[in-house]
Motif scaffolding. Structure first.
Motif, PDB file in Angstrom:
ATOM      1  N   LYS A  79      -2.816  -2.213  -3.392  1.00 30.83           N
ATOM      2  CA  LYS A  79      -3.137  -0.806  -3.120  1.00 30.83           C
ATOM      3  C   LYS A  79      -1.933   0.125  -3.335  1.00 30.83           C
ATOM      4  O   LYS A  79      -1.834   1.186  -2.699  1.00 30.83           O
ATOM      5  CB  LYS A  79      -3.702  -0.618  -1.704  1.00 30.83           C
ATOM      6  CG  LYS A  79      -5.007  -1.375  -1.497  1.00 30.83           C
ATOM      7  CD  LYS A  79      -5.661  -0.927  -0.237  1.00 30.83           C
ATOM      8  CE  LYS A  79      -7.073  -1.476  -0.140  1.00 30.83           C
ATOM      9  NZ  LYS A  79      -7.741  -1.097   1.085  1.00 30.83           N
ATOM     10  N   ILE A 130       0.510   2.643  -5.737  1.00 28.54           N
ATOM     11  CA  ILE A 130       0.171   3.725  -6.685  1.00 28.54           C
ATOM     12  C   ILE A 130       1.028   3.481  -7.925  1.00 28.54           C
ATOM     13  O   ILE A 130       2.251   3.655  -7.880  1.00 28.54           O
ATOM     14  CB  ILE A 130       0.512   5.109  -6.071  1.00 28.54           C
ATOM     15  CG1 ILE A 130      -0.245   5.302  -4.765  1.00 28.54           C
ATOM     16  CG2 ILE A 130       0.222   6.231  -7.068  1.00 28.54           C
ATOM     17  CD1 ILE A 130       0.288   6.436  -3.894  1.00 28.54           C
ATOM     18  N   ASP A 142      -4.770   2.964  -4.641  1.00 26.24           N
ATOM     19  CA  ASP A 142      -5.537   2.480  -3.493  1.00 26.24           C
ATOM     20  C   ASP A 142      -6.537   1.383  -3.895  1.00 26.24           C
ATOM     21  O   ASP A 142      -7.701   1.411  -3.490  1.00 26.24           O
ATOM     22  CB  ASP A 142      -6.259   3.660  -2.835  1.00 26.24           C
ATOM     23  CG  ASP A 142      -6.778   3.292  -1.448  1.00 26.24           C
ATOM     24  OD1 ASP A 142      -6.236   2.357  -0.830  1.00 26.24           O
ATOM     25  OD2 ASP A 142      -7.753   3.936  -0.992  1.00 26.24           O
ATOM     26  N   GLU A 156       0.836  -1.202   0.000  1.00 22.08           N
ATOM     27  CA  GLU A 156       0.000   0.000   0.000  1.00 22.08           C
ATOM     28  C   GLU A 156       0.876   1.260   0.000  1.00 22.08           C
ATOM     29  O   GLU A 156       1.811   1.371   0.801  1.00 22.08           O
ATOM     30  CB  GLU A 156      -0.910  -0.003   1.243  1.00 22.08           C
ATOM     31  CG  GLU A 156      -1.867   1.153   1.235  1.00 22.08           C
ATOM     32  CD  GLU A 156      -2.975   0.999   2.272  1.00 22.08           C
ATOM     33  OE1 GLU A 156      -3.054  -0.070   2.921  1.00 22.08           O
ATOM     34  OE2 GLU A 156      -3.763   1.946   2.415  1.00 22.08           O
ATOM     35  N   GLY A 157       0.595   2.165  -0.899  1.00 27.94           N
ATOM     36  CA  GLY A 157       1.289   3.455  -0.931  1.00 27.94           C
ATOM     37  C   GLY A 157       2.597   3.465  -1.703  1.00 27.94           C
ATOM     38  O   GLY A 157       3.124   4.543  -2.014  1.00 27.94           O
TER      39      GLY A 157
END
Ligand SMILES: NC(=O)c1ccc[n+]([C@@H]2O[C@H](COP(=O)([O-])OP(=O)(O)OC[C@H]3O[C@@H](n4cnc5c(N)ncnc54)[C@H](O)[C@@H]3O)[C@@H](O)[C@H]2O)c1
Length: 373
Positions: A111, A113, A347, A87-88
């Motif tokens: 999730k 980017i 996300d 994530e991120g």
């Protein structure tokens, strides 16, 4: 921001995302850069050159993937790398999400980017991170034809050049964009009779001004294409085929129109695209035959010219990498609609319409995502 440059794991991929010169720029802007050991070797850039540019060299890919904010690479994410997605994490690379369902799902599920080079646009409606590679791919496509036409490489032994006293070979190039012009410049310079087909009259007029008299421009329609198929020794396809189109320019049954020993170089290399019989190949196993016609469909031609390719790619991507690192990814996406065009997943949401349609996945627009920042 901490930026990681990993060694590409795709077979015969020798490019690296950033040259030592690009690393110098990132470091000068206050960022930390971690480069995987040997990441640049295939392009002629040693670990020592990266260290001199201010990077930290890490022995293991895992160390890079797990300690950075942004992964800056060249090719898509392979299954062996899925475990590092989180994530991120920002992924900035060529993604081709429409062609790799497993990768697209992994990007969504993690999730992270992800921003795809190939979908970043510019004010002219072009694809500025594709065009430098396209020119190289077009030139490399002609050089592949030159190589595989040789008897010793499985070809008919016809030299693709103007040789006194023998018939001049005919090379047809479909599409006179960046790749087509790249191929055309070399094919024409070798003295071949070159046909260029396009549907864009202005593009052909512009090209005509720069190319020699042995290049003939023809409108791309079925009649002209059939004539070219019958007379050409080589067909080089350089048409960027829309991801959602189901028809083709050259169908399998058309192959029987072609001369014995003729070959198709599919630079565009879209499976199910302009050339129905195209399937992606690699530099280690680049050609195959369908109904006696040699096909060359390597999907990373520029990798064969790794140093030139890395330098041009790095020049083109660096301004975007710097914007992401300097402003933060959210602000950079907010400020630049062209960068936003390249946003692929955010996300857990898929933000590329073409891919959503082709893979039948739910779609959320990048503008909608950015409006929540
Ligand atoms: N194999 C590789 O390693 C590699 C590397 C880079 C790029 N590529 C691919 O090369 C392709 C070409 O890229 P580009 O930057 O030159 O694209 P481009 O958009 O600059 O050029 C495409 C050209 O095709 C023309 N065209 C569209 N439909 C046509 C038709 N029916 N008949 C004839 N011409 C038609 C367009 O008018 C345009 O001039 C892309 O698919 C790209 O993904 C492949």
């Amino acid at each position: 921001m901490i930026i990681g440059i990993v060694k590409e794991i795709k077979s015969s991929e020798y490019r690296v995302a950033a040259t030592p010169g690009a690393v110098t720029e990132l470091v000068r802007n206050g960022h930390e850069v971690i480069v995987e050991h040997d990441a640049g070797t295939g392009s002629g850039f040693t670990d020592e050159m990266y260290e001199a540019a201010g990077a930290i060299v890490a022995d293991e890919a895992e160390r890079v993937w797990t300690s950075v904010d942004m992964i800056y690479k060249v090719k898509e994410i392979f299954p062996e790398e899925f475990k590092y997605l989180r994530e991120g994490l920002i992924i900035f690379t060529y993604i081709h999400s429409n062609a790799h369902l497993d990768q697209t799902k992994a990007l969504m599920e993690s999730k992270c980017i992800s921003i795809a080079y190939e979908d970043i646009s510019d004010d002219k409606g072009q694809w500025p991170l594709l065009s430098p590679m396209s020119e190289l791919a077009g030139k490399g496509g002609f050089l592949a034809a030159l190589h595989f036409s040789q008897t010793i490489n499985g070809g008919t032994g016809k030299l693709l050049a103007n040789v006194c006293g023998v018939e001049t070979p005919v090379i047809t190039i479909i599409g006179c964009g960046n790749a087509g012009l790249g191929a055309c410049e070399l094919a024409a310079a070798f003295g071949n009779r070159v046909n260029v087909l396009d549907i864009n009259h202005d593009a052909m007029m512009d090209a005509k001004k720069r190319l020699p008299q042995n290049v003939t421009f023809m409108f791309s329609n079925r009649e002209n294409l059939v004539e070219c198929m019958k007379t050409s020794d080589v067909i080089i396809n350089c048409v960027l085929w829309p991801k959602t189109r189901k028809d083709h320019l050259i169908y399998r049954e058309d192959l029987k129109l072609m001369k014995k020993g003729a070959m198709i170089i599919d630079v565009a290399c879209d499976e199910g695209g302009a050339i129905e019989t195209c399937r992606s190949t690699t530099h280690t196993d680049p050609i195959y035959f369908v109904d006696g016609v040699m096909h060359y469909c390597v999907d990373n031609i520029p990798s064969a010219f790794a140093q030139t390719a890395s330098a041009t790619l790095s020049n083109a991507t660096l301004p975007f990498a710097l914007a992401i690192a300097n402003k933060g990814v959210k602000q950079a996406l907010k400020d630049d609609k062209h960068l936003r065009r390249g946003l692929t997943t955010f996300d857990g949401k898929l933000t590329l319409l073409e891919t959503a349609k082709k893979l039948n996945l739910p779609y959320t627009s990048a503008d909608e995502i950015v409006s929540t920042f």
